[in-house]
Design a protein around this motif. Structure first.
Motif: not given
Length: 510
Positions: A317, A387-389, A391-393, A414-415
């Motif tokens: 994301d 950060q809460p938004s 999930r996968s960086t 975070t992934n």
């Protein structure tokens, strides 16, 4: 003289005799640049600035003589080499210092081309006498002082039974004399002018390397010129001597030597394709910049991790670029893998700073998050706010450096996937030409733009850095420099080349 057809209109051999100007690479004409961009071979002489060869990356570059670095070719050898390439159907640029029509033996080369039926073009350049007016503050003509100018060779063809020059007539000349190539013969021509009636007290200016950052100027009387030029090692060519009252205006019209960094020697250690972003503003402030990359940028040895991330791009994301190089290499690889920008449509993008955002924008992508200060810690702080938004960086980076962003995001759940899209490698050795320049005259400043750069430059210079000042891009780099035992004299207020330039300027002027 004009060519019968332009360089781009002929498939047979063609030669452009191009004037490189007095030295500064920016003084090459646009037509000269076009010829370089179109040619197959560049034959350049010792008075041509090699920086101009950047306009001809597609061509073979061949030096036909530079004092102290290669043998000096004889004129007939140069002509033979020019003809050889042209007769093989190649487009040749014969790059000549100054203007091809001023003491450049162009007529001999033209005669040889005409004899062989090879089409040619002559592209004018700025000759040193004219450049002196702008770069040394000496107008060679001036209303009320000198209404005429004579360009004179101080070194005629060897073996002549007698000089073709009428020195008594030149002594009476009602204007400015500009003597070219008169270093080793200074005693002869100054005495000839004085014997012909020229006042020994006539003001003169000796100008070396006109328009270049290390330009030198000596103002003296006519009867003192030989003392400054003999032996020739005191003031090595390229040199012109201006004889006349106009030289007295140099002080009032001088801008070149009054720039705030004039005379300061600065070592720029950025990768070669990025060095100009720092070198150019320093040069505009008067610095004599020496570019010696300490690291080089290259693709990764293995693209498999990057390719796998591209295949799974829909699973992320957010996308984080820690440098401008990361943007370039990743987007190039995206294209090579048959993808384009559409596959990034669902991702938010973070970058470490404005320079990285600018590279991204050049590909028509906007950065969603840019920290106020340009380093990894500030980037992490910016990302933690959203950060809460995340999930996968996907983080695109080099093979070395701190894991601040990745570790910080992982600690909050975070992934994170990190891929190496490029590598920076230490340049093993300093270029011998650079080393010779440093041995000849000490540096005033060394610029360091990363901890890795600092460590490699320290390996090169060590204790020999002496009193040279050190300017760094960030507090992180400053910390690395201190650990190496060097002092830091200037720190950029933000991680940009503009700020680093300003830091040096502030240190020199406060």
């Amino acid at each position: 003289m004009n060519s019968e057809r332009s360089l781009s209109e002929t498939s047979s051999g063609f030669v452009a005799l191009v004037g490189a100007g007095p030295g500064h690479p920016g003084l090459l004409t646009l037509r000269g640049q076009e010829c370089l961009q179109e040619c197959d071979v560049v034959l350049y002489d010792g008075l041509s600035n090699v920086e101009m060869l950047v306009h001809a990356p597609q061509a073979v570059h061949q030096s036909v003589g530079k004092h102290g670095q290669s043998r000096i070719w004889k004129q007939d050898e140069i002509i033979a080499e020019m003809l050889r390439h042209a007769q093989a159907g190649r487009h040749v640029v014969r790059l000549k210092g100054g203007d091809p029509a001023v003491f450049a033996r162009t007529s001999e080369e033209v005669n040889a081309l005409k004899a062989e039926g090879i089409p040619f073009e002559i592209v004018p350049g700025i000759t040193a006498a004219l450049a002196a007016g702008s770069y040394a503050g000496i107008p060679i003509t001036h209303r009320g002082i000198a209404s005429a100018v004579a360009l004179v060779t101080g070194h005629e063809e060897p073996g002549k039974a007698k000089s073709d020059l009428d020195w008594p007539a030149l002594a009476r000349f009602p204007g400015t004399l500009v003597i070219y190539m008169g270093v080793t013969t200074a005693k002869q021509w100054t005495e000839a002018l004085i014997a012909g009636g020229k006042d020994p007290k006539t003001p003169c200016a000796i100008l070396r390397r006109c328009s270049l950052p290390d330009q030198q100027k000596i103002q003296c009387r006519l009867d003192e010129v030989a003392g400054h030029l003999t032996p020739a090692s005191q003031f090595r060519p390229p040199v012109i001597t201006i004889v006349g009252e106009v030289t007295g205006l140099a002080e009032s019209m001088d801008w070149f030597s009054r720039r705030p960094l004039s005379g300061k020697r600065v070592l720029v250690t950025r990768p070669r394709d990025q060095a100009q972003a720092l070198a150019r503003p320093l040069e505009e402030l008067g610095a004599n910049v020496i570019v010696q990359p300490a690291i080089e940028i290259a693709p990764p040895d293995d693209w498999s991790d990057v390719d796998a991330a591209i295949e799974q791009i829909d699973s992320f994301d957010s996308l984080v670029f820690s440098s401008r190089n990361g943007v370039k290499f990743f987007l190039d690889r995206l294209w090579e893998q048959g993808r384009d920008l559409r596959c990034l449509g669902g991702l938010k993008i973070a970058v470490v700073g404005d320079a990285t955002a600018a590279v991204l924008a050049a590909s028509h992508l906007r950065a969603d998050w840019i920290p106020e200060t340009f380093d990894a810690d500030a980037l992490l702080e910016t990302l933690l706010q959203v950060q809460p938004s995340l999930r996968s960086t996907l983080i695109v980076r080099t093979q070395r450096g701190r894991d601040v962003v990745a570790d910080g995001l992982r600690s909050l759940g975070t992934n994170v996937c990190e891929v190496v899209a490029y590598q920076n490698r230490d340049v093993p050795e300093m270029d011998p030409i650079t080393r010779a320049k440093l041995n000849e005259q000490p540096l005033d400043w060394v610029t360091l733009t990363s901890p890795a750069t600092a460590r490699n430059v320290h390996r090169w210079l060590g204790e020999s850095i002496g009193d040279t000042k050190v300017a760094v891009i960030s507090p992180l780099t400053a910390e690395a420099v201190h650990e190496l035992g060097w002092r830091v004299d200037a720190i950029a207020s933000s991680a940009t080349m503009q700020s680093l330039t300003q830091a040096i300027l502030d240190a020199e002027t406060t």
